[in-house]
Motif scaffolding. Structure first.
Motif, PDB file in Angstrom:
ATOM      1  N   VAL A  75     -48.407 -44.533  -5.805  1.00 15.82           N
ATOM      2  CA  VAL A  75     -49.165 -43.803  -4.782  1.00 15.82           C
ATOM      3  C   VAL A  75     -49.854 -42.633  -5.467  1.00 15.82           C
ATOM      4  CG1 VAL A  75     -49.047 -42.521  -2.624  1.00 15.82           C
ATOM      5  CG2 VAL A  75     -47.557 -44.497  -2.982  1.00 15.82           C
ATOM      6  N   LEU A  76     -51.163 -42.751  -5.654  1.00 15.30           N
ATOM      7  CA  LEU A  76     -51.929 -41.752  -6.390  1.00 15.30           C
ATOM      8  C   LEU A  76     -52.956 -41.046  -5.522  1.00 15.30           C
ATOM      9  CD1 LEU A  76     -52.584 -43.874  -9.623  1.00 15.30           C
ATOM     10  CD2 LEU A  76     -50.747 -42.207  -9.230  1.00 15.30           C
ATOM     11  N   GLU A  77     -53.186 -41.546  -4.302  1.00 17.27           N
ATOM     12  CA  GLU A  77     -54.216 -40.973  -3.444  1.00 17.27           C
ATOM     13  C   GLU A  77     -53.893 -39.523  -3.084  1.00 17.27           C
ATOM     14  OE1 GLU A  77     -54.495 -45.279  -3.274  1.00 17.27           O
ATOM     15  OE2 GLU A  77     -52.826 -43.877  -2.977  1.00 17.27           O
ATOM     16  N   ARG A  78     -54.932 -38.762  -2.950  1.00 18.44           N
ATOM     17  CA  ARG A  78     -54.774 -37.374  -2.518  1.00 18.44           C
ATOM     18  C   ARG A  78     -54.265 -37.357  -1.080  1.00 18.44           C
ATOM     19  NH1 ARG A  78     -59.783 -33.028  -2.475  1.00 18.44           N
ATOM     20  NH2 ARG A  78     -58.544 -31.127  -2.127  1.00 18.44           N
ATOM     21  N   PRO A  79     -53.229 -36.578  -0.792  1.00 15.36           N
ATOM     22  CA  PRO A  79     -52.736 -36.527   0.590  1.00 15.36           C
ATOM     23  C   PRO A  79     -53.789 -35.949   1.531  1.00 15.36           C
ATOM     24  CG  PRO A  79     -51.129 -35.606  -0.937  1.00 15.36           C
ATOM     25  CD  PRO A  79     -52.399 -35.789  -1.709  1.00 15.36           C
ATOM     26  N   LEU A  80     -53.682 -36.322   2.790  1.00 10.60           N
ATOM     27  CA  LEU A  80     -54.522 -35.780   3.855  1.00 10.60           C
ATOM     28  C   LEU A  80     -53.649 -34.897   4.736  1.00 10.60           C
ATOM     29  CD1 LEU A  80     -56.204 -39.165   4.832  1.00 10.60           C
ATOM     30  CD2 LEU A  80     -57.152 -37.424   3.301  1.00 10.60           C
ATOM     31  N   ALA A  81     -54.058 -33.650   4.944  1.00 10.26           N
ATOM     32  CA  ALA A  81     -53.323 -32.728   5.817  1.00 10.26           C
ATOM     33  C   ALA A  81     -54.102 -32.617   7.126  1.00 10.26           C
ATOM     34  CB  ALA A  81     -53.169 -31.366   5.160  1.00 10.26           C
ATOM     35  N   ILE A  82     -53.671 -33.361   8.135  1.00  7.38           N
ATOM     36  CA  ILE A  82     -54.414 -33.473   9.387  1.00  7.38           C
ATOM     37  C   ILE A  82     -53.817 -32.531  10.428  1.00  7.38           C
ATOM     38  CG2 ILE A  82     -55.227 -35.053  11.169  1.00  7.38           C
ATOM     39  CD1 ILE A  82     -54.927 -37.335   9.199  1.00  7.38           C
ATOM     40  N   MET A  83     -54.666 -31.652  10.988  1.00  7.92           N
ATOM     41  CA  MET A  83     -54.220 -30.726  12.028  1.00  7.92           C
ATOM     42  C   MET A  83     -54.120 -31.481  13.354  1.00  7.92           C
ATOM     43  SD  MET A  83     -54.201 -28.124  10.018  1.00  7.92           S
ATOM     44  CE  MET A  83     -54.465 -28.699   8.332  1.00  7.92           C
ATOM     45  N   ILE A  84     -52.912 -31.558  13.898  1.00  2.00           N
ATOM     46  CA  ILE A  84     -52.669 -32.348  15.102  1.00  2.00           C
ATOM     47  C   ILE A  84     -52.383 -31.427  16.284  1.00  2.00           C
ATOM     48  CG2 ILE A  84     -51.229 -34.116  16.171  1.00  2.00           C
ATOM     49  CD1 ILE A  84     -52.864 -35.234  13.907  1.00  2.00           C
ATOM     50  N   ASN A  85     -53.115 -31.648  17.365  1.00  4.13           N
ATOM     51  CA  ASN A  85     -52.935 -30.918  18.610  1.00  4.13           C
ATOM     52  C   ASN A  85     -51.542 -31.219  19.184  1.00  4.13           C
ATOM     53  OD1 ASN A  85     -53.196 -29.812  21.180  1.00  4.13           O
ATOM     54  ND2 ASN A  85     -55.220 -30.707  21.559  1.00  4.13           N
ATOM     55  N   ASN A  86     -50.794 -30.157  19.546  1.00  3.04           N
ATOM     56  CA  ASN A  86     -49.464 -30.366  20.119  1.00  3.04           C
ATOM     57  C   ASN A  86     -49.340 -29.760  21.511  1.00  3.04           C
ATOM     58  OD1 ASN A  86     -46.822 -31.431  19.951  1.00  3.04           O
ATOM     59  ND2 ASN A  86     -45.999 -29.425  19.423  1.00  3.04           N
ATOM     60  N   ALA A  87     -50.460 -29.492  22.177  1.00  2.00           N
ATOM     61  CA  ALA A  87     -50.405 -29.022  23.559  1.00  2.00           C
ATOM     62  C   ALA A  87     -49.867 -30.138  24.449  1.00  2.00           C
ATOM     63  CB  ALA A  87     -51.801 -28.596  24.009  1.00  2.00           C
ATOM     64  N   PRO A  88     -49.256 -29.781  25.580  1.00  4.90           N
ATOM     65  CA  PRO A  88     -48.729 -30.827  26.477  1.00  4.90           C
ATOM     66  C   PRO A  88     -49.764 -31.884  26.846  1.00  4.90           C
ATOM     67  CG  PRO A  88     -47.889 -28.681  27.139  1.00  4.90           C
ATOM     68  CD  PRO A  88     -48.898 -28.421  26.042  1.00  4.90           C
ATOM     69  N   ALA A  89     -51.018 -31.476  27.027  1.00  7.59           N
ATOM     70  CA  ALA A  89     -52.066 -32.439  27.397  1.00  7.59           C
ATOM     71  C   ALA A  89     -52.422 -33.378  26.253  1.00  7.59           C
ATOM     72  CB  ALA A  89     -53.319 -31.689  27.854  1.00  7.59           C
ATOM     73  N   ALA A  90     -52.007 -33.055  25.026  1.00 10.49           N
ATOM     74  CA  ALA A  90     -52.303 -33.903  23.859  1.00 10.49           C
ATOM     75  C   ALA A  90     -51.196 -34.910  23.572  1.00 10.49           C
ATOM     76  CB  ALA A  90     -52.518 -33.022  22.635  1.00 10.49           C
ATOM     77  N   ARG A  91     -50.093 -34.823  24.273  1.00 11.14           N
ATOM     78  CA  ARG A  91     -48.969 -35.733  24.034  1.00 11.14           C
ATOM     79  C   ARG A  91     -49.050 -36.939  24.960  1.00 11.14           C
ATOM     80  NH1 ARG A  91     -45.036 -30.938  25.177  1.00 11.14           N
ATOM     81  NH2 ARG A  91     -45.626 -29.468  23.544  1.00 11.14           N
ATOM     82  N   PRO A  92     -48.607 -38.101  24.521  1.00 14.36           N
ATOM     83  CA  PRO A  92     -48.116 -38.380  23.168  1.00 14.36           C
ATOM     84  C   PRO A  92     -49.267 -38.506  22.180  1.00 14.36           C
ATOM     85  CG  PRO A  92     -48.103 -40.399  24.455  1.00 14.36           C
ATOM     86  CD  PRO A  92     -48.523 -39.297  25.394  1.00 14.36           C
ATOM     87  N   GLN A  93     -49.052 -37.995  20.981  1.00 11.86           N
ATOM     88  CA  GLN A  93     -50.058 -38.102  19.939  1.00 11.86           C
ATOM     89  C   GLN A  93     -50.041 -39.507  19.329  1.00 11.86           C
ATOM     90  OE1 GLN A  93     -47.689 -35.709  20.116  1.00 11.86           O
ATOM     91  NE2 GLN A  93     -48.535 -33.686  19.673  1.00 11.86           N
ATOM     92  N   ALA A  94     -51.080 -39.797  18.553  1.00 17.19           N
ATOM     93  CA  ALA A  94     -51.219 -41.114  17.940  1.00 17.19           C
ATOM     94  C   ALA A  94     -51.083 -41.021  16.428  1.00 17.19           C
ATOM     95  CB  ALA A  94     -52.573 -41.727  18.292  1.00 17.19           C
ATOM     96  N   GLY A  95     -50.345 -41.949  15.830  1.00 20.18           N
ATOM     97  CA  GLY A  95     -50.303 -42.109  14.382  1.00 20.18           C
ATOM     98  C   GLY A  95     -49.219 -41.347  13.659  1.00 20.18           C
ATOM     99  N   LEU A  96     -48.455 -40.492  14.351  1.00 24.91           N
ATOM    100  CA  LEU A  96     -47.474 -39.667  13.658  1.00 24.91           C
ATOM    101  C   LEU A  96     -46.341 -40.487  13.043  1.00 24.91           C
ATOM    102  CD1 LEU A  96     -47.182 -36.572  16.046  1.00 24.91           C
ATOM    103  CD2 LEU A  96     -48.216 -36.660  13.771  1.00 24.91           C
ATOM    104  N   SER A  97     -46.085 -41.666  13.562  1.00 24.11           N
ATOM    105  CA  SER A  97     -45.006 -42.490  12.996  1.00 24.11           C
ATOM    106  C   SER A  97     -45.359 -43.029  11.617  1.00 24.11           C
ATOM    107  CB  SER A  97     -44.653 -43.653  13.935  1.00 24.11           C
ATOM    108  OG  SER A  97     -45.776 -44.484  14.155  1.00 24.11           O
ATOM    109  N   GLN A  98     -46.645 -42.916  11.199  1.00 24.14           N
ATOM    110  CA  GLN A  98     -47.053 -43.344   9.862  1.00 24.14           C
ATOM    111  C   GLN A  98     -47.142 -42.174   8.879  1.00 24.14           C
ATOM    112  OE1 GLN A  98     -48.545 -45.319  12.474  1.00 24.14           O
ATOM    113  NE2 GLN A  98     -47.139 -46.892  11.725  1.00 24.14           N
TER     114      GLN A  98
END
Length: 363
Positions: A75-98
Motif C-alpha cells: 500500500v503506497l498510495e497517499r492517504p486521503l484525509a476526508i472531513m466528514i460531517n457529523n451533525a445529526p442531520a448528516a447521520r448515518p454517514q456513508a463509507g466510514l466502514s471502509q
C-alpha cells in the motif's frame, strides 16, 4: 563340446539346489518365530511422519500501514484525509466502514467532526457528507502525510492552504468535479465523493501520489494486548453536547468495539453495517476558543493523557506527537502495539481530567 555342455548343466543344477535349500531354511525359521524384520523403508516413513514439525502460521507478505491488516500488494498510495460531517442531520454517514482510521475532533459550537483516513481501500463507494476544514484538521492530516479533502473552511484554514501553497481538494475552490450532491438530503448535509474520483483529481492536479506513512507497531494475529490495566466491556465518551454522546460495546466474537451515538447503533449508510473499531483511543489535548463563533485551536503537538481500548481491556497511557511523526501512544515510555484493524481516535478537551470524559464499564 558335449562334455563341456554336460558339465555346465550339472553346475547349474547344483546352484539351483543350493538356492532351494536356503529358501526352505528361511521359511522354516519364519514358521518357528512367526516374525519377520520390518521393511527398512516403512520404518523411515513412519519416523518422518512422527517427526513432522507443527505448521507455523503464515506471515502476510504485506500489511496496510494504518491498519496492520494483510494486503495482497504494498500500500503506497497517499492517504486521503476526508472531513466528514457529523451533525445529526448528516447521520448515518456513508463509507466510514471502509476507512483505515477515523479521528473525532471538536469543531465550533460543541459539535464534532470526523476526519476519515482512506489509504488501503481503492473502491468507488460514496463517502460523506463532506464538510469544511480547520487549521488543526490540516495539521492532523499532515501527521499522516495525507491529502486534505474538504468543502470550504475557516478563514484561517484557507489562509494556511493558500499562503503555504498546500495540496488539497476543495469542492468550493479547486475540486468541484470530484464531488457530487445527493437529492435525499438538504445542503450542507448532502455532499459526497469517492476514492476513485479523488485519485483522478490527484492525477489531474499533478499532486503527490505516494507517501511514506508513519507505521504503528501491531500485535500479531491471535496475540493478546500487553500492558493492560483492567477490563473494559464498554465505554462512554463525553465531548460537550448531549447529542454527541459516543459509546462503544466490545463484541468478543469478532474482537471489535461496536460504535453507538446517543445510544443508537452508528451505521454506514452504504451497507447498513454498524461501525466498529479494533482500537478505540481517547486522548486529552488543550483546546482554546478563538472567536465569538466558537472556532477552536487544538494543540495536537506535545503530549497528554490517553486511554487505549483493545480486546476488551483498557490501557491507561500517554500520547505524544512530534512534528514529522504520527501521534504515538505510550505506556511507561514504551509504545503500545495496536490490534490490527480500524482505529477510532477521539480528541477531548484537557480542561478536565480524562476520567471525567470517559466512563468505563468492566462487565
Amino acid at each position: 563340446m558335449s562334455r563341456s555342455i554336460s558339465q555346465r548343466t550339472q553346475w547349474l543344477r547344483v546352484m539351483a539346489s543350493a538356492l532351494l535349500c536356503m529358501t526352505l531354511m528361511s521359511c522354516s525359521a519364519l514358521s518357528k518365530t512367526g516374525e519377520s524384520e520390518p521393511a527398512p523403508q516403512l520404518i523411515e516413513q513412519k519416523t518422518e511422519l512422527e517427526a513432522e514439525p507443527p505448521k507455523e502460521q503464515s506471515i502476510p507478505a504485506f500489511t496496510a500501514p494504518l491498519t496492520g491488516l494483510p494486503v495482497e500488494q504494498p500500500v503506497l498510495e497517499r492517504p486521503l484525509a476526508i472531513m466528514i460531517n457529523n451533525a445529526p442531520a448528516a447521520r448515518p454517514q456513508a463509507g466510514l466502514s471502509q476507512a483505515d482510521m477515523v479521528y473525532e475532533v471538536l469543531a465550533e459550537g460543541g459539535i464534532t467532526r470526523l476526519v476519515a483516513f482512506f489509504q488501503s481501500y481503492s473502491g468507488d463507494v460514496k463517502i460523506g457528507p463532506v464538510r469544511s476544514i480547520r487549521p488543526y484538521l490540516i495539521e492532523l492530516g499532515e501527521t499522516y502525510d495525507a491529502l486534505p479533502i474538504h468543502a470550504g473552511g475557516s478563514t484561517d484554514a484557507y489562509a494556511i492552504l493558500q499562503q503555504q501553497k498546500k495540496e488539497h481538494l476543495d469542492e468550493i475552490s479547486n475540486g468541484g468535479a470530484y464531488f457530487w450532491r445527493s437529492k435525499d438530503r438538504r445542503p450542507p448535509h448532502n455532499l459526497y465523493t469517492d476514492v476513485s474520483r479523488l485519485r483522478k483529481g490527484i492525477d489531474y492536479k499533478g499532486y503527490v501520489k505516494q507517501a511514506e506513512v508513519p507505521v504503528y507497531p501491531y500485535l500479531k494475529s491471535g496475540e493478546a494486548p500487553v500492558m493492560t490495566d483492567e477490563s473494559a466491556a464498554s465505554l462512554q465518551i463525553r465531548f460537550l453536547l448531549k447529542n454527541y454522546r459516543v459509546s462503544y460495546t466490545y463484541d468478543p466474537a469478532d474482537q471489535q468495539y461496536k460504535r453507538f451515538v446517543n445510544e443508537k447503533s452508528h451505521m454506514d449508510q452504504n451497507n447498513n453495517q454498524q461501525l466498529s473499531a479494533a482500537n478505540v483511543i481517547v486522548m486529552s489535548a488543550s483546546h482554546r476558543t478563538l472567536d465569538d463563533v466558537g472556532r477552536l485551536s487544538v494543540a495536537l503537538n506535545g503530549s497528554g493523557e490517553a486511554m487505549v481500548f483493545q480486546q476488551g481491556r483498557v490501557i491507561h497511557a500517554q500520547w505524544q506527537h512530534t512534528p514529522g511523526d504520527a501521534v504515538r501512544f505510550m505506556k511507561n515510555g514504551v509504545e503500545i502495539p495496536l490490534t490490527p484493524g480500524t482505529s477510532y481516535i477521539h480528541v477531548v478537551p484537557a480542561d478536565t481530567s480524562l476520567n471525567e470524559h470517559v466512563t468505563i464499564n468492566t462487565k
